[in-house]
Motif scaffolding. Sequence first.
Motif, PDB file in Angstrom:
ATOM      1  N   GLN B 110       0.810  -1.219   0.000  1.00 38.95           N
ATOM      2  CA  GLN B 110       0.000   0.000   0.000  1.00 38.95           C
ATOM      3  C   GLN B 110       0.850   1.279   0.000  1.00 38.95           C
ATOM      4  N   ASP B 112       3.892   1.787  -1.112  1.00 39.30           N
ATOM      5  CA  ASP B 112       4.493   2.003  -2.430  1.00 39.30           C
ATOM      6  C   ASP B 112       3.470   2.558  -3.411  1.00 39.30           C
ATOM      7  N   ILE B 113       2.281   1.957  -3.385  1.00 37.30           N
ATOM      8  CA  ILE B 113       1.248   2.338  -4.350  1.00 37.30           C
ATOM      9  C   ILE B 113       0.833   3.795  -4.151  1.00 37.30           C
ATOM     10  N   LEU B 114       0.737   4.222  -2.901  1.00 39.78           N
ATOM     11  CA  LEU B 114       0.244   5.575  -2.628  1.00 39.78           C
ATOM     12  C   LEU B 114       1.358   6.624  -2.642  1.00 39.78           C
ATOM     13  N   ASN B 116       3.327   7.950  -4.836  1.00 41.53           N
ATOM     14  CA  ASN B 116       3.414   9.004  -5.849  1.00 41.53           C
ATOM     15  C   ASN B 116       2.198   9.926  -5.886  1.00 41.53           C
ATOM     16  N   ASP B 123      -6.117   6.568   2.930  1.00 45.35           N
ATOM     17  CA  ASP B 123      -5.511   5.597   2.016  1.00 45.35           C
ATOM     18  C   ASP B 123      -6.226   5.487   0.671  1.00 45.35           C
ATOM     19  N   PHE B 125      -6.938   7.281  -3.129  1.00 43.95           N
ATOM     20  CA  PHE B 125      -6.501   8.350  -4.019  1.00 43.95           C
ATOM     21  C   PHE B 125      -7.632   9.361  -4.095  1.00 43.95           C
ATOM     22  N   VAL B 126      -7.319  10.621  -4.236  1.00 47.49           N
ATOM     23  CA  VAL B 126      -8.374  11.612  -4.383  1.00 47.49           C
ATOM     24  C   VAL B 126      -8.353  12.126  -5.822  1.00 47.49           C
TER      25      VAL B 126
END
Lengths: 522, 151
Positions: B110, B112-114, B116, B123, B125-126
């Motif tokens: 999680q 790593d994914i978030l 950038n 948690d 993405f917006v």
Amino acid sequence: MKYIGVTNQLKKCTKVINIKRDHSTATNKNLQSVVGLEVHAQLNTKSKLFSGAQNTFGGLVNNCVSLFDAAIPGTLPVLNRKCVELGILTALALSCKVNEVSSFDRKHYFYADLPAGYQITQQRAPLAIDGVINFQVFTPGVHKKPYNKSSKIKQIQLEQDSGKSLHDSDLKRSLVDLNRAGAPLIELVFEPDLEDGEEAAALVKELVLIVQRLGACTGRMEEGALRVDANVSLRRYGEPLSTRTEIKNIGSIRGVAAAIRHEIERQRSLLEYGGKIINETRSWDAVNKVTVAMRDKEVVQDYRYMPEPNLPPLRVNLRTREETQDVLSVPLIKDRIPELPEDSRRKLIEQFSLRPEVAIQLVNEPVLLHYFLELTNQNTRNPTKVANLLLNDLLTVLNKRKVDVEDCVITIRQIRELTDMLLNKQINLEICRKVLDELLDSANDTSPLDIITKKGWSIVTDEEEIIKHCTEVIENNPKLVKQYKEGKVKVFKALLGILAKNTSNKVDMSIAAAKMEEMLKK
Amino acid sequence: MNFNNITSKILFFRLLSKRFSTKIPAAPVVTLENRQSPKLKVDSNTIALLERLSLVKCNNIEGVEVLEDSISFADKILHINTDNVEPLYSVLENENLSLRFDKVTQGNCQTDILKNATVTEDDYFVAPPGNIPLHEVNDNECNQSLKENEN
């Protein structure tokens, strides 16, 4: 002068209205509704379609995501073998022709929950084509009798699911969870062979049963594991298809029936008042029971399909039972098709002489079907009575408590014991229902007999005791007894009713009736 | 000795290339530009469509020129006769797509994914609002005006 002018105008108006009315009723009768479905089913695999991330429902937000699923540059898709297998299994169960070579394409659209800007799907050469689904349409309360229906399947294709967006309308933004991004789907495209919502709902129910039997998909519509898009249009009988609207993402079987019924009505009344149907995407509002127009993804729908350059063609072996890591054998998969719902219904009707509607209802509830087969496998119990017990009494108790049939905790041992007691007249139907209700609350595998003894529900078959109760009733109701002795035989039932009430239904009524009659004749 | 050896080898290959014909032309040949297509013009509607599809804005003179040049550049292959030629989608056409066993080998990353994402919340993405039913949009506008009245 003025006055006359006004009345004349009024006359004109009424004339116009009349003409309109005549016209509308005429169109109404001649319009046939046409319904075609597209169904997305999530495949029951451990990992995703093209990545090794976990394929699960309800995981930690944005955690079941690989770099590929988040479209990080430099990552490449690797197809999951199990997805091909389940796709082919489903295709074969629906009599489809599996394509020896199929290929993948990119379908582009910009959307926050589609990180790559395209979905990998199968457009030019899908996994399978030309199938058919046969099903029975029978909704108790809507149809008096079941009827056969079938819908042709245009194609079945493998494709990626998108992520999930939560729309925060207050702050005008979307919250995106990519756990579902890249999850494996099969899309089944049906021909517009249906006429109304009930037929569509019956098709979806049958499809759910089939994919569950195959283990290809959980079929849990409430989790979004199976989602339905419906294309609805109206046309004059015999004429070509007219403009359609598409209702997106219907999430329950009753929702399918209701959404389509409402959309047909909406289109009908729109045409009636001279309106025009426009090709648009609508969504189903299950709370307010209406379909509402959606803002289109793009004004011009241009998906700019292109072949997926990172995936060579997918080949399967259609002829022999030999397979390798990369080439699956279709005949081997065909060997694994289990008994399908259609066969089960036929078996129930032929082997157990059940009525078609009973067979349909049993097969529609896999848990009840399991009970039924367990209860009847020794040929000792009357199948029709067992089926009635399950469909009328057990189902009523479950519905009353709003318990899903799948969550029914009653064990085979319990239901067997209870059924035997009922069929051997050790208990009556009313007590049986009470016991069923108790069983749902009681600890694991409590014996129904224990419950009956504990609650003092057991039936009195002891003649002495029954005679005692009868005497009591006769003594307390001299009026009725007198009427009976004067020849009014009808009051006998009233007397029995009082007896049943006094003893809270606990005496064996067949013995009681005999004793009562005997005593009254004295 | 060594030098002699190399020259003799070169000679040998020259001889070979004379004896066996090759499909690769020895000197550059102009084939693509033998047809002069007129300068292409893209109308404003098409530009609007392309901008919407690509989410790239090119609506100034320079941008449009780049676009038109790109199209002209690609158009040079249009005169090549492709009748009865099956399109080649991938040079791996004759390979089988390799399949992977259904095992969980990735994910659970999680952070790593978030990493950038500029904006996240709980948690997630917006992102700007996307495809939402029309009535919700209207509702919002109503609510907003209500709120404004309240203020």
